[in-house]
Design a protein around this motif. Structure first.
Motif, PDB file in Angstrom:
ATOM      1  N   GLY A  32       1.102  -1.054  -0.340  1.00 46.32           N
ATOM      2  CA  GLY A  32       0.038  -0.393  -0.174  1.00 46.32           C
ATOM      3  C   GLY A  32       0.723   1.390  -0.122  1.00 46.32           C
ATOM      4  N   LYS A  33       2.249   1.297   0.633  1.00 48.53           N
ATOM      5  CA  LYS A  33       2.834   2.380   0.686  1.00 48.53           C
ATOM      6  C   LYS A  33       3.142   2.905  -0.429  1.00 48.53           C
ATOM      7  N   LEU A  34       3.767   1.162  -0.838  1.00 50.44           N
ATOM      8  CA  LEU A  34       4.606   1.854  -3.024  1.00 50.44           C
ATOM      9  C   LEU A  34       4.042   2.378  -3.362  1.00 50.44           C
ATOM     10  N   ALA A  35       2.631   1.548  -3.831  1.00 48.42           N
ATOM     11  CA  ALA A  35       1.214   1.907  -4.921  1.00 48.42           C
ATOM     12  C   ALA A  35       1.405   3.748  -4.392  1.00 48.42           C
ATOM     13  N   ALA A  36       0.731   3.952  -3.089  1.00 49.27           N
ATOM     14  CA  ALA A  36       0.656   5.386  -2.452  1.00 49.27           C
ATOM     15  C   ALA A  36       1.637   6.588  -3.770  1.00 49.27           C
ATOM     16  N   GLU A  37       2.813   5.890  -3.185  1.00 46.96           N
ATOM     17  CA  GLU A  37       3.929   6.568  -3.393  1.00 46.96           C
ATOM     18  C   GLU A  37       4.068   6.813  -5.226  1.00 46.96           C
ATOM     19  N   ARG A  38       3.594   5.533  -5.481  1.00 45.72           N
ATOM     20  CA  ARG A  38       3.825   5.284  -7.072  1.00 45.72           C
ATOM     21  C   ARG A  38       2.527   6.432  -7.581  1.00 45.72           C
ATOM     22  N   LEU A  39       1.761   6.391  -7.212  1.00 43.22           N
ATOM     23  CA  LEU A  39       0.406   7.011  -7.582  1.00 43.22           C
ATOM     24  C   LEU A  39       0.788   8.971  -6.894  1.00 43.22           C
ATOM     25  N   LEU A  40       1.852   8.900  -6.521  1.00 42.88           N
ATOM     26  CA  LEU A  40       1.639  10.652  -6.092  1.00 42.88           C
ATOM     27  C   LEU A  40       3.093  10.922  -7.436  1.00 42.88           C
ATOM     28  N   ALA A  41       3.811  10.004  -7.697  1.00 43.59           N
ATOM     29  CA  ALA A  41       4.908  10.389  -8.999  1.00 43.59           C
ATOM     30  C   ALA A  41       3.636  10.317  -9.822  1.00 43.59           C
ATOM     31  N   GLU A  42       3.053   8.772 -11.000  1.00 37.92           N
ATOM     32  CA  GLU A  42       2.397   9.032 -11.991  1.00 37.92           C
ATOM     33  C   GLU A  42       1.403   9.772 -12.160  1.00 37.92           C
ATOM     34  N   HIS A  43       0.475  10.061 -10.768  1.00 42.31           N
ATOM     35  CA  HIS A  43      -0.266  10.619 -11.409  1.00 42.31           C
ATOM     36  C   HIS A  43      -0.489  11.740 -10.045  1.00 42.31           C
ATOM     37  N   PRO A  44      -0.096  13.125 -10.511  1.00 36.78           N
ATOM     38  CA  PRO A  44       0.436  13.536  -9.252  1.00 36.78           C
ATOM     39  C   PRO A  44      -1.340  14.601  -9.193  1.00 36.78           C
ATOM     40  N   GLU A  45      -1.931  14.402  -9.834  1.00 40.53           N
ATOM     41  CA  GLU A  45      -3.360  15.534 -10.485  1.00 40.53           C
ATOM     42  C   GLU A  45      -4.186  14.580  -9.760  1.00 40.53           C
ATOM     43  N   THR A  46      -4.325  13.372  -9.084  1.00 39.47           N
ATOM     44  CA  THR A  46      -5.234  12.885  -8.087  1.00 39.47           C
ATOM     45  C   THR A  46      -5.493  13.691  -6.619  1.00 39.47           C
ATOM     46  N   THR A  47      -6.723  13.042  -6.382  1.00 38.24           N
ATOM     47  CA  THR A  47      -7.341  14.270  -5.458  1.00 38.24           C
ATOM     48  C   THR A  47      -7.597  13.712  -4.521  1.00 38.24           C
ATOM     49  N   ALA A  48      -7.963  12.245  -5.330  1.00 35.00           N
ATOM     50  CA  ALA A  48      -8.907  10.484  -4.301  1.00 35.00           C
ATOM     51  C   ALA A  48      -8.127   9.526  -4.551  1.00 35.00           C
ATOM     52  N   MET A  49      -8.518   8.738  -3.795  1.00 34.58           N
ATOM     53  CA  MET A  49      -7.945   7.151  -4.124  1.00 34.58           C
ATOM     54  C   MET A  49      -8.957   6.438  -3.395  1.00 34.58           C
ATOM     55  N   LEU A  50      -9.196   4.949  -4.483  1.00 31.17           N
ATOM     56  CA  LEU A  50      -9.801   4.499  -3.405  1.00 31.17           C
ATOM     57  C   LEU A  50      -9.520   3.714  -3.432  1.00 31.17           C
ATOM     58  N   VAL A  51      -9.215   2.310  -2.087  1.00 31.27           N
ATOM     59  CA  VAL A  51      -8.433   1.535  -1.737  1.00 31.27           C
ATOM     60  C   VAL A  51      -9.218   0.165  -1.115  1.00 31.27           C
ATOM     61  N   GLN A  85      -9.855  21.198 -10.464  1.00 32.40           N
ATOM     62  CA  GLN A  85      -9.176  20.399 -11.209  1.00 32.40           C
ATOM     63  C   GLN A  85      -8.536  21.171 -12.236  1.00 32.40           C
ATOM     64  N   PRO A  86      -7.532  21.126 -12.437  1.00 35.32           N
ATOM     65  CA  PRO A  86      -7.261  22.437 -14.138  1.00 35.32           C
ATOM     66  C   PRO A  86      -7.265  20.977 -14.826  1.00 35.32           C
ATOM     67  N   LYS A  87      -7.452  21.142 -16.487  1.00 38.83           N
ATOM     68  CA  LYS A  87      -7.620  20.367 -17.270  1.00 38.83           C
ATOM     69  C   LYS A  87      -6.069  20.428 -17.267  1.00 38.83           C
ATOM     70  N   ALA A  88      -6.118  19.365 -16.613  1.00 39.28           N
ATOM     71  CA  ALA A  88      -3.835  18.564 -16.775  1.00 39.28           C
ATOM     72  C   ALA A  88      -4.498  17.954 -17.939  1.00 39.28           C
ATOM     73  N   SER A  89      -3.715  18.415 -19.238  1.00 31.18           N
ATOM     74  CA  SER A  89      -3.999  17.268 -20.390  1.00 31.18           C
ATOM     75  C   SER A  89      -3.273  15.854 -20.089  1.00 31.18           C
ATOM     76  N   ALA A  90      -1.789  16.880 -19.698  1.00 29.95           N
ATOM     77  CA  ALA A  90      -1.006  15.387 -19.433  1.00 29.95           C
ATOM     78  C   ALA A  90      -1.356  14.798 -18.049  1.00 29.95           C
ATOM     79  N   GLY A  91      -1.561  14.976 -17.507  1.00 30.13           N
ATOM     80  CA  GLY A  91      -1.918  14.081 -16.171  1.00 30.13           C
ATOM     81  C   GLY A  91      -3.484  13.519 -17.023  1.00 30.13           C
ATOM     82  N   ARG A  92      -4.179  13.055 -17.756  1.00 28.27           N
ATOM     83  CA  ARG A  92      -4.980  12.451 -18.369  1.00 28.27           C
ATOM     84  C   ARG A  92      -3.993  12.002 -19.134  1.00 28.27           C
ATOM     85  N   ARG A  93      -3.892  12.023 -19.900  1.00 30.01           N
ATOM     86  CA  ARG A  93      -3.442  10.798 -20.642  1.00 30.01           C
ATOM     87  C   ARG A  93      -2.278   9.711 -20.407  1.00 30.01           C
TER      88      ARG A  93
END
Lengths: 354, 354
Positions: free
Chosen positions: B227-246, B339-347
């Motif tokens: 779980g810890k690793l997943a959280a860190e990975r998410l922050l790195a790969e999808h910084p636009e995320t505001t909510a997580m379902l686990v 949320q800004p329209k972060a198109s990079a994040g979307r992709r």
DNA sequence: TCCGTAGGTCACATCGCTGTCAAGAGTTCA
DNA sequence: TGAACTCTTGACAGCGATGTGACCTACGGA
């Protein structure tokens, strides 16, 4: 259903011979054995346990009696169970988890039915009615835990003295001189007699005294919420404390939350050592808890083996006490500053539950 | 041992009559009944289950088959077990926890022995070899969970669709538009077919799409560390995320740690919602987790009842799907800023596991 | 009065296996 | 050749219940 009679017929022997082979009760010639075994394979024979149980008066079932309502079934318990089940399987027994109440009523019911050969008793109380029920029924049993009166009872248990001794030493060696035990809640009527809590607390008082430490003990039941409250209470009542030993697994998680919520850094401001815990739980906090690892696998196995020896009429195993071993995590370090001679703190400490 | 014969003798009736009374299979006069009952009390008679089982070909034992090695026995499972055991007891059955491997070998062994009348199967895989074993053996069973091929199988399960729908809606209603699911790790060969993981992930993809949300799914096994690793990975790969379902219970704890370790405040910087969890676990974090509560008690009971109906030859209960219900904790709030329209994040989001 | 029916009870075969007792088959030794 | 043994195997009586078929009242209706 394929019966022994079918097998015997096909192999051209009597059913007795098949039985002898299966149970290894009498020698059988290689040739006969081969014929019988072939017949069994061809017919897909599986021996009926119920009939065997009726005729031999042994069901080969061992019940692990677990007070499912009183004690929550956590990860530690799961360890006991799986290792016990494995040990039983090796000896050709089934070990199953049987939920029974702590008062012995359901257990008596169960024993009366003749379904189980023996019982492994979990979560033993110092004066446990279930032990009386088992003795009355004449059912062999082994305790994982100990009653006060142990005369002639097969049992294995945690070596609380050594565990606590090692735990305190670990903290002492890091320089801590103001510790506190977050113990079990012996005021709760369901647990006033619960072995691990009583023994740990006793051991702690003894060990702490022998180290010349003030004895601070706070009661706390095994929930995260209770742990949080206990941590807050400790900070309020014994601000001089630099290290905490926490007996209960889930309370330990709460203690960590509680300390953090109160703005304490772990381990910089407070060291935390968990007594009796499994690695999975220790990994749940951040930083990972330093713990004494519950010897669940060992005890489950030893308890079951002890019982089976009794069932088989072999010499009983001597009772065994296994200490929990230290697994360093990252929640213990040296206290921030050398302890001042805070006499006020000392006095308050002596007052607590002593 | 007091047998039926003894009781019959003392009451001056035949053993058949005693049996009729006990099983309520034929009417017995009030006077005879009284004599027999008195005799039973006086002698302390307890009916021998083994003999009864042999003669009636019903042991009245239900095994809850649990893959103890593959799946850790956590608090959720304990809930299933205790509620199932209770339901069984009400109907005069014993429900016991029986550890068996996931491949069906031990289960086949068990069934061959004729010790159990029926089986409640836990932790069902979409294509579960144990189901085949049960069908071959002709042993009645009920699933807690679902295989893909459900034709004629008694089962109860979590309603993953509704659960996920409600969870996503909860976050959406708080204003979240960039969510991520921390799912199970379907790449792990032991779990590639594990129903709850597959179904939840499917449901999430569907629901997220229907809300017009980007679909971000990260695999994560059920440990705090993962779980810890997943959280860190998410922050790195999808910084636009505001909510997580686990999805996983213990992973959720790790997610909270991981986020905090990365300096995120919960829920201010990130909302976290745990799918499938019990209150005890939710209370382990600080702040307390908002969760969808696993309907363990309901499912354990329903599954057992369904099985017993089958055993008793009654009309089968219709399969039931029970959603997990929202239990608000303190880990969900509105996102910080629109949320800004972060198109990079979307992709990037679209790329992940899709 | 006779018969049919239903309620109650009993004797006994059975469930599938264990384990005792006795008998048959080899061996050895005198 | 036969006695004394040792090995193997078989017949059979349980283990403690269930449940079928038969029997034995009563009672009511024809």
């Amino acid at each position: 259903m394929v019966t022994m009679r079918d097998v015997a017929q096909r192999a051209g022997v009597s059913i007795a011979t098949v039985s002898f082979l299966l149970n290894d009760t009498k020698p059988v010639t290689a040739a006969t054995r081969a014929r019988i075994e072939q017949a069994m394979v061809e017919l897909g024979y599986r021996r009926n346990m119920v009939a065997r149980a009726l005729a031999s008066r042994r069901t080969h079932i061992i019940a692990m009696a677990y007070p499912a309502l009183e004690h929550k079934f956590g990860m530690s318990t799961a360890e006991f169970f799986t290792s016990a089940a494995e040990a039983a399987r090796k000896e050709d027994y089934h070990l199953v988890l049987w939920p029974v109440g702590n008062d012995g009523v359901e257990l008596r019911e169960l024993l009366g039915q003749g379904l189980v050969d023996g019982v492994v008793l979990m979560e033993v109380q110092l004066d446990d009615p279930r032990v009386d029920v088992l003795q009355q029924a004449g059912t062999p049993f082994a305790l994982i835990g100990r009653t006060t009166e142990l005369e002639g009872l097969s049992h294995v248990d945690i070596d609380f003295d050594t565990t606590v001794e090692d735990a305190v030493k670990h903290l002492y060696d890091h320089g801590h001189r103001e510790m506190a035990l977050i113990s079990g809640d012996l005021d709760d009527p369901r647990f006033h007699d619960y072995g691990p809590w009583v023994r740990t607390e006793d051991a702690y008082r003894r060990v702490a005294a022998s180290y010349g430490l003030p004895v601070v003990v706070l009661p706390c039941s095994d929930t995260t919420q209770a742990g949080k409250l206990a941590a807050e209470r400790l900070l309020a009542e014994h601000p001089e404390t630099t290290a905490m030993l926490v007996l209960n697994e889930y309370a330990a998680l709460g203690v960590v939350s509680g300390l953090r919520r109160s703005g304490r850094d772990i381990p910089a401001d407070m060291s935390v050592l968990s007594l009796l815990m499994v690695p999975e739980t220790a990994a749940m906090t951040d930083p990972e808890l330093t713990m004494m690892r519950t010897p669940g696998p060992e005890l489950g196995q030893l308890g079951t083996e002890a019982l089976i020896r009794e069932l088989e009429g072999a010499d009983p195993l001597p009772p065994q006490l296994v200490p929990a071993k230290l697994f360093p995590g990252a929640t213990v370090t040296a206290p921030k500053a050398p302890q001042p001679k805070a006499s006020a703190g000392r006095r308050a400490a002596r007052k607590a539950r002593s």
